[in-house]
Scaffold this active site. Structure first.
Site, PDB file in Angstrom:
ATOM      1  N   ASN A   1       2.434  11.916  -2.331  1.00  0.00           N
ATOM      2  CA  ASN A   1       1.945  11.267  -1.039  1.00  0.00           C
ATOM      3  C   ASN A   1       2.863  11.356  -0.026  1.00  0.00           C
ATOM      4  OD1 ASN A   1       1.147   9.187   0.805  1.00  0.00           O
ATOM      5  ND2 ASN A   1      -0.435   8.579  -0.767  1.00  0.00           N
TER       6      ASN A   1
ATOM      7  N   ASP B   1       2.507   9.728   3.011  1.00  0.00           N
ATOM      8  CA  ASP B   1       2.136   8.620   4.026  1.00  0.00           C
ATOM      9  C   ASP B   1       3.460   8.347   4.837  1.00  0.00           C
ATOM     10  OD1 ASP B   1      -0.367   9.343   3.655  1.00  0.00           O
ATOM     11  OD2 ASP B   1      -0.636   7.443   2.493  1.00  0.00           O
ATOM     12  N   HIS B   2       4.522   8.075   3.881  1.00  0.00           N
ATOM     13  CA  HIS B   2       5.723   7.196   4.383  1.00  0.00           C
ATOM     14  C   HIS B   2       6.496   8.168   5.273  1.00  0.00           C
ATOM     15  CE1 HIS B   2       4.988   3.666   2.491  1.00  0.00           C
ATOM     16  NE2 HIS B   2       4.707   4.264   1.229  1.00  0.00           N
TER      17      HIS B   2
ATOM     18  N   HIS C   1      -3.291   9.188   2.934  1.00  0.00           N
ATOM     19  CA  HIS C   1      -4.266   8.099   3.315  1.00  0.00           C
ATOM     20  C   HIS C   1      -4.783   7.982   4.767  1.00  0.00           C
ATOM     21  CE1 HIS C   1      -5.467   3.686   2.703  1.00  0.00           C
ATOM     22  NE2 HIS C   1      -6.329   4.244   3.232  1.00  0.00           N
TER      23      HIS C   1
ATOM     24  N   ARG D   1      -5.973   6.019   7.195  1.00  0.00           N
ATOM     25  CA  ARG D   1      -6.615   4.772   7.279  1.00  0.00           C
ATOM     26  C   ARG D   1      -7.297   4.577   8.678  1.00  0.00           C
ATOM     27  NH1 ARG D   1      -3.381   1.036   4.077  1.00  0.00           N
ATOM     28  NH2 ARG D   1      -4.497  -0.604   5.095  1.00  0.00           N
TER      29      ARG D   1
ATOM     30  N   GLU E   1      -7.054  10.166   0.867  1.00  0.00           N
ATOM     31  CA  GLU E   1      -7.416   8.776   0.321  1.00  0.00           C
ATOM     32  C   GLU E   1      -8.012   8.252   1.458  1.00  0.00           C
ATOM     33  OE1 GLU E   1      -3.922   7.747  -2.900  1.00  0.00           O
ATOM     34  OE2 GLU E   1      -4.071   6.725  -0.601  1.00  0.00           O
TER      35      GLU E   1
ATOM     36  N   THR F   1       0.430  -2.046   2.183  1.00  0.00           N
ATOM     37  CA  THR F   1      -0.035  -1.071   1.315  1.00  0.00           C
ATOM     38  C   THR F   1      -1.071  -1.597   0.431  1.00  0.00           C
ATOM     39  OG1 THR F   1       0.790   0.723  -0.335  1.00  0.00           O
ATOM     40  CG2 THR F   1       1.488  -1.528  -0.792  1.00  0.00           C
TER      41      THR F   1
ATOM     42  N   HIS G   1       0.637   4.088  -7.688  1.00  0.00           N
ATOM     43  CA  HIS G   1       0.888   2.961  -6.982  1.00  0.00           C
ATOM     44  C   HIS G   1       2.105   2.672  -7.587  1.00  0.00           C
ATOM     45  CE1 HIS G   1       0.066   0.690  -3.616  1.00  0.00           C
ATOM     46  NE2 HIS G   1       0.508  -0.422  -4.192  1.00  0.00           N
ATOM     47  N   GLY G   2       3.172   2.370  -6.973  1.00  0.00           N
ATOM     48  CA  GLY G   2       4.411   1.918  -7.295  1.00  0.00           C
ATOM     49  C   GLY G   2       5.369   2.436  -8.393  1.00  0.00           C
TER      50      GLY G   2
ATOM     51  N   HIS H   1       6.196   6.539  -2.315  1.00  0.00           N
ATOM     52  CA  HIS H   1       7.139   6.017  -1.550  1.00  0.00           C
ATOM     53  C   HIS H   1       8.540   6.225  -2.477  1.00  0.00           C
ATOM     54  CE1 HIS H   1       9.685   2.343  -0.872  1.00  0.00           C
ATOM     55  NE2 HIS H   1       9.342   2.438   0.103  1.00  0.00           N
TER      56      HIS H   1
END
EC number: 2.6.99.2
Length: 241
Positions: free
Chosen positions: A7, A9-10, A43, A45, A70, A100, A191-192, A214
């Site tokens: 991912n 996104d960051h 993602h 958003r 996403e 998040t 996630h995480g 992340h």
């Protein structure tokens, strides 16, 4: 062996901190692929806080692996997905105030609504994954609406404050994976997850894909994206199918 989906996104979050043009998540995606990523996740958003429409468009035209989008289950996002044709859509819950995604999608109780949404994507040849908590009710509802995959939310496991709490959440995940597989669903985890806690799944069969963002981007800031991705790939490559 399971695959790594990265991912980016960051990377866009860093860009948007200065409302600048760089770093470009499209460039980061290309480097992630060089490092061994088998899919790229973004993602989009509703508030466009990090990934923008341009990013989705250019990624669809440039990445060599697979694009996973996403998104929330809205009419606007459905139109974008049908236009851009990602290789997979993952439906997620979305709150404007959250930093998040805070939890899994509530599929149970929304079967009719989500079944119609998933069907529209399926008609366009786009498989759907549902981001859910490791809850039997949500797994059974995901099967009922026609999803091809579930992505089990690993956030409670990753954020657990004590070893006992972490083990409890891990046990929930380890029970949910074979249940979802028995329903004919593909299983992804995300996630995480990071370079340490990922080892909790080193002997766990049945996972198709690990979705990680992340921790990889955080490492990439210091070591570079190719190294950060290749290191995670080397870990996951030793996990069972």
């Amino acid at each position: 062996m399971p695959l790594l989906a990265v991912n980016v996104d960051h990377v866009a979050t860093i860009r948007q901190a200065r409302l600048a043009k760089s770093p470009d998540p499209v460039a980061a995606a290309a480097l992630a692929e060089l490092g061994g990523a088998r899919a790229i996740i973004v993602h989009l958003r509703e508030d466009r806080r990090h990934i923008g429409d341009r990013d989705v468009h250019v990624l669809r035209e440039t990445i060599k692996t697979r694009l996973h989008l996403e998104m929330a289950a809205t009419e606007e996002m459905l139109g974008i997905a049908l236009k851009r044709k990602p290789d997979m859509v993952c439906l997620v819950p979305e709150k404007r105030q959250e930093l998040t995604t805070e939890g899994g999608l509530g599929v149970a109780g929304r079967e009719a609504e989500l079944a119609a949404y998933v069907a529209k994507l399926a008609e366009a040849g786009i498989p759907t994954s549902l981001f859910i908590d490791p809850d039997p009710r949500q797994i059974e509802a995901s099967k009922a609406v026609g999803a091809a995959y579930v992505e089990l939310h690993t956030g409670a496991f990753a954020d657990a404050a004590t070893p006992a709490a972490r083990q409890k959440e891990l046990d929930r995940l380890l029970a949910a994976i074979p249940l979802a597989k028995s329903q004919g669903l593909g299983v992804n985890l995300g996630h995480g997850l990071d370079y340490d806690n990922i080892y909790a799944f080193k002997d766990t069969p049945g996972v198709s894909e690990y979705s990680i963002g992340h921790s990889i981007v955080a490492r990439a800031v210091l070591t570079g994206m190719v190294e950060a991705v290749s290191t995670m790939c080397a870990i996951i490559d030793g996990f069972p199918d």
